[in-house]
Design an enzyme around this catalytic site. Structure first.
Site, mmCIF file in Angstrom:
data_model
loop_
_atom_site.group_PDB
_atom_site.id
_atom_site.type_symbol
_atom_site.label_atom_id
_atom_site.label_comp_id
_atom_site.label_asym_id
_atom_site.label_seq_id
_atom_site.Cartn_x
_atom_site.Cartn_y
_atom_site.Cartn_z
ATOM 1 N N GLU A 128 0.851 -1.223 -0.114
ATOM 2 C CA GLU A 128 -0.141 0.157 -0.096
ATOM 3 C C GLU A 128 0.776 1.011 -0.030
ATOM 4 O O GLU A 128 0.382 2.278 0.821
ATOM 5 C CB GLU A 128 -0.938 -0.015 1.211
ATOM 6 C CG GLU A 128 -1.900 -1.105 0.811
ATOM 7 C CD GLU A 128 -2.847 -1.333 2.068
ATOM 8 O OE1 GLU A 128 -3.258 -0.418 2.775
ATOM 9 O OE2 GLU A 128 -3.710 -2.220 2.036
HETATM 10 C C1 LIG Z 1 2.182 -9.728 0.861
HETATM 11 C C2 LIG Z 1 1.948 -8.819 -0.206
HETATM 12 C C3 LIG Z 1 0.589 -8.507 -0.507
HETATM 13 C C4 LIG Z 1 0.299 -7.670 -1.767
HETATM 14 N N1 LIG Z 1 -0.988 -7.320 -1.965
HETATM 15 C C5 LIG Z 1 -1.248 -6.518 -3.092
HETATM 16 C C6 LIG Z 1 -2.540 -6.542 -3.717
HETATM 17 O O1 LIG Z 1 -3.627 -6.822 -2.813
HETATM 18 N N2 LIG Z 1 -2.638 -5.608 -4.933
HETATM 19 C C7 LIG Z 1 -1.850 -5.218 -5.560
HETATM 20 O O2 LIG Z 1 -1.980 -4.739 -6.523
HETATM 21 N N3 LIG Z 1 -0.550 -5.327 -5.065
HETATM 22 C C8 LIG Z 1 -0.086 -5.859 -3.868
HETATM 23 N N4 LIG Z 1 1.246 -6.061 -3.512
HETATM 24 C C9 LIG Z 1 2.188 -5.461 -4.171
HETATM 25 C C10 LIG Z 1 2.687 -4.253 -3.360
HETATM 26 O O3 LIG Z 1 2.022 -3.354 -3.441
HETATM 27 C C11 LIG Z 1 4.069 -3.940 -4.017
HETATM 28 O O4 LIG Z 1 5.121 -4.784 -3.650
HETATM 29 C C12 LIG Z 1 4.508 -2.396 -3.668
HETATM 30 O O5 LIG Z 1 3.765 -1.659 -4.423
HETATM 31 C C13 LIG Z 1 5.978 -2.339 -4.068
HETATM 32 O O6 LIG Z 1 6.130 -2.724 -5.543
HETATM 33 P P1 LIG Z 1 7.262 -3.787 -5.541
HETATM 34 O O7 LIG Z 1 7.466 -4.664 -4.913
HETATM 35 O O8 LIG Z 1 7.394 -4.007 -7.247
HETATM 36 O O9 LIG Z 1 8.663 -2.888 -5.793
HETATM 37 P P2 LIG Z 1 9.486 -1.626 -6.405
HETATM 38 O O10 LIG Z 1 8.548 -0.699 -7.046
HETATM 39 O O11 LIG Z 1 10.064 -2.531 -7.368
HETATM 40 O O12 LIG Z 1 10.464 -1.125 -5.687
HETATM 41 C C14 LIG Z 1 11.676 -1.858 -5.002
HETATM 42 C C15 LIG Z 1 12.239 -0.718 -3.901
HETATM 43 O O13 LIG Z 1 12.729 0.385 -4.717
HETATM 44 C C16 LIG Z 1 12.200 1.686 -3.975
HETATM 45 N N5 LIG Z 1 11.608 2.577 -5.039
HETATM 46 C C17 LIG Z 1 11.121 2.439 -6.118
HETATM 47 N N6 LIG Z 1 10.812 3.424 -6.882
HETATM 48 C C18 LIG Z 1 11.416 4.299 -6.002
HETATM 49 C C19 LIG Z 1 11.654 5.764 -6.262
HETATM 50 N N7 LIG Z 1 11.094 6.654 -7.248
HETATM 51 N N8 LIG Z 1 12.409 6.542 -5.491
HETATM 52 C C20 LIG Z 1 12.809 5.818 -4.420
HETATM 53 N N9 LIG Z 1 12.890 4.739 -4.067
HETATM 54 C C21 LIG Z 1 12.142 3.823 -4.812
HETATM 55 C C22 LIG Z 1 10.861 1.039 -3.026
HETATM 56 O O14 LIG Z 1 10.496 1.965 -2.084
HETATM 57 C C23 LIG Z 1 11.528 -0.366 -2.719
HETATM 58 O O15 LIG Z 1 12.330 -0.371 -1.770
HETATM 59 C C24 LIG Z 1 1.393 -7.114 -2.551
HETATM 60 C C25 LIG Z 1 2.714 -7.506 -2.176
HETATM 61 C C26 LIG Z 1 2.975 -8.225 -1.131
HETATM 62 C C27 LIG Z 1 4.257 -8.766 -1.043
#
Ligand SMILES: Cc1cc2nc3c(=O)[nH]c(=O)nc-3n(C[C@H](O)[C@H](O)[C@H](O)COP(=O)(O)OP(=O)(O)OC[C@H]3O[C@@H](n4cnc5c(N)ncnc54)[C@H](O)[C@@H]3O)c2cc1C
Length: 622
Positions: free
Chosen positions: A430
């Protein structure tokens, strides 16, 4: 993997920013305490008196909470859920019968019609007891179909879907994809109009969709054909209500995680799923905005759930640090342990104040809560992690031992390690903490951005820029000096106890100081400020701490007015504010004097492999 040139990276970053900016809620219809705080205006009137639940609403909440508590204790064993990876089907059925999947759905659509405050209180109870169960409920109705449907659905859509959730239907929210996390601009799932636009063919994959494997219905974000606006092609992301029974919807995989073993979370595939046009939520092209607005209120539940966990920790620490004796006395008497306990108690009090106030603000509909909710999520999830870590430390070896193992040895089965595993995800989902800070920073800067950026835009005619510059100069000529004149911090007519007065004065003065520093940062870095993430982080950290202090003082005044002889809340508020001041001053200290640029260079060299020698002596992860 495709190698990206510098130009390509810049182009993609620009596109991502454009899509995010397009989806931003730009209007401020209602005042926001936090937005004003960043402008150096302390609107105590928005949080004083502390927005309370009405007695009637509290009674309704209390009655329901008692039922839920009884049900949870009788039907769900959180450690068993952790071990088996399943919440018993009869428990889910029972929760649905109680109305737990229709908590915020208005009564006219068959729901329970609870206020946001009661909803938060329920999620605090459930989340503190069994985080997996809390996630089932929250993913379903904080971000799943009910929330965007209540906000943006047509009357017909509401009548069709909302009553189903009272009967036990479960929903999910599908935004994330394998290549799309924080940055939705690269979304690959498509919805192509067919049959003259009466239907859309949905194709793509959605990752980590909580409740996805068990949901009957879900809200899915997909790309619809781009539109040309003012000669420029604009990406369109649209939200659809998708039924699990629609041919082509497939659950490819149920994901497993370090914690939250009882949640149902999966990789979903959509192959030529035919979705009728009437299943579009809100409007074509409004899908990303819908997701962001949904999350604004949806985010209020996580602070409630993690506060439940923090309270559980506090209870364990109180009992354990009294009974465990080492080095001649209870461990709670040793200063190093005692200091941790004090910080835990004070922080838990601030966390609860924060989630209750944002929920009450959401109920009142008189203030804009997008920044307050983001701060509550950021503050509470990070604070909860520190509290859990502290609890494990105070429990010593037992903190690291599983509940089952403790129980088998005849000890209290307090599975703090499970809580730690369950809680780790909260600073990621979130909106990650980093993205939350960038979101808050963008909104904090909004008023300056609107006034200053158009002046710097070379595409605007010189005359227009001159007029804008004169206008801005006029505004800042009075605004900036006013940031050096402090009020006395204490709202007029309010009777403030001596212990709280200095803290409220500090909030007032520091809001002015923060506004000045923010303006200075903007003047120094101009459009480049967006890239100075560490500077923005510190600014947001200060703003968040000031918000937490203000709210905590406000709630304390309210509690004192009801029970003047009980000073316990004041002690907690006093300690929380003292400790916050220390944190705030450290952030100010390194606002402009820091190692950010050097650290950035070292990070880039690390990424290029300059220090690979340091990775020698291990079996390399490949
Ligand atoms: C248990 C679980 C439940 C979930 N439930 C849902 C759900 O119901 N629906 C849904 O749609 N998604 C869901 N998700 C997805 C979740 O919302 C994402 O994991 C989250 O938005 C982060 O995306 P990502 O993991 O791809 O990380 P990325 O976006 O790849 O980020 C990786 C790292 O880089 C950092 N980062 C990225 N961009 C920037 C920037 N511009 N500046 C600084 N730092 C940055 C992030 O903070 C993070 O530390 C879920 C994930 C998990 C693990």
């Amino acid at each position: 993997m495709q190698t990206l040139t510098k130009e390509k990276v810049n182009e993609e970053a620009l596109k991502a920013l454009e899509v995010a900016e397009e989806a931003r809620e730009k209007e401020w219809v209602y005042p926001s305490f936090v937005a004003e705080l960043f402008q150096g205006r302390l609107r105590w009137d928005l949080i004083l008196p502390f927005p309370e639940q009405s007695e009637e609403d509290r009674r309704i909440g209390d009655e329901f909470l008692a039922k839920v508590e009884k049900f949870l204790k009788a039907n769900i064993d959180p450690d068993e859920v952790d071990r088996t990876g399943e919440i018993p089907p009869h428990a889910i059925k029972g929760l649905a019968e109680l109305g737990c999947f229709a908590l915020k759905i208005p009564k006219e659509y068959g729901g329970m019609g609870f206020s946001q405050v009661n909803y938060n209180r329920i999620l605090q109870l459930v989340g503190g007891y069994c985080a997996s169960t809390g996630v089932w409920l929250s993913a379903h109705q904080s971000i799943g179909v009910p929330q965007p449907l209540i906000l943006f659905g047509t009357e017909e859509q509401k009548r069709k879907y909302l009553p189903r959730f009272r009967k036990g239907d479960i929903s999910a929210f599908a935004l994330t994809e394998p290549d799309v996390g924080s940055d939705p601009a690269k979304m690959k799932t498509t919805a192509a109009p067919i049959e003259g636009g009466s239907y859309y063919l949905l194709n793509g994959e959605k990752l980590w969709c909580t409740n996805g494997p068990v949901a009957n219905v879900m809200v899915v974000m997909a790309q619809t054909p781009p539109k040309v606006v003012k000669g420029k092609e604009k990406k369109q992301i649209t939200a659809f209500i998708v039924e699990k029974t629609m041919p082509g919807v497939e659950v490819v995989h149920r994901c497993q995680f370090m914690g939250l073993h009882g949640i149902q979370n999966g990789l979903l595939r959509f192959k030529n799923v035919k979705v009728p046009r009437e299943n579009i939520l809100w409007k074509e092209g409004y899908g990303l905005k819908l997701a962001l607005v949904t999350l604004n209120t949806g985010r209020l539940t996580m602070p409630a759930g993690v506060t439940g966990g923090a309270k559980w920790c506090l209870s364990i620490v109180r009992q354990w640090a009294n009974e465990r004796e080492q080095w001649g006395g209870p461990i709670g008497k040793h200063e190093a342990v005692a200091t941790k306990i004090a910080a835990m108690a004070a922080t838990t009090y601030a966390m609860e104040s924060m989630h209750l106030v944002t929920a009450a603000m959401a109920d009142s509909k008189k203030t804009d809560i997008r920044l307050e909710a983001a701060m509550a999520k950021l503050f509470c999830t990070e604070a909860s992690w520190r509290i859990i870590d502290g609890t494990i430390q105070i429990r010593g070896g037992r903190g690291y031992e599983t509940a089952a193992s403790l129980k088998a040895r005849g000890e209290k089965p307090w599975g703090v390690e499970r809580l730690m595993r369950d809680a780790r995800i909260n600073t990621i989902i979130e909106g990650t903490s980093q993205i939350m800070r960038l979101f808050i920073a963008r909104e904090a800067l909004d008023s300056h951005v609107q006034k200053i950026f158009p002046i710097l835009d070379p595409k605007k005619p010189l005359f227009t820029r001159l007029v804008l510059a004169l206008k801005a100069a006029g505004y800042y000529a009075t605004w900036y000096p006013s940031q050096w004149i402090h009020g006395n911090g204490v709202p007029k007519g309010a009777s403030i106890p001596a212990a709280l007065k200095p803290h409220m004065n500090y909030v007032d003065q520091t809001a002015h100081r923060l506004a000045r520093e923010l303006f200075l940062a903007m003047a120094i870095h101009q459009q480049g400020l967006e890239k100075r993430q560490q500077l923005l982080t510190r600014i947001v950290n200060i703003g968040t701490a000031l918000f937490a202090m203000a709210i905590t003082c406000s709630r304390t005044l309210s509690l004192l007015s009801k029970n003047p002889s009980d000073s316990s809340a004041m002690e907690l508020a006093d300690l929380f504010c003292r400790q916050s001041k220390g944190r705030i001053e450290r952030q100010f200290h390194s606002l402009f004097k820091n190692d950010d640029r050097f650290a950035y260079r070292v990070a880039q060299e690390t990424l290029k492999g300059k220090y690979r020698w340091l990775e020698k002596g291990i079996i390399e992860p490949l």
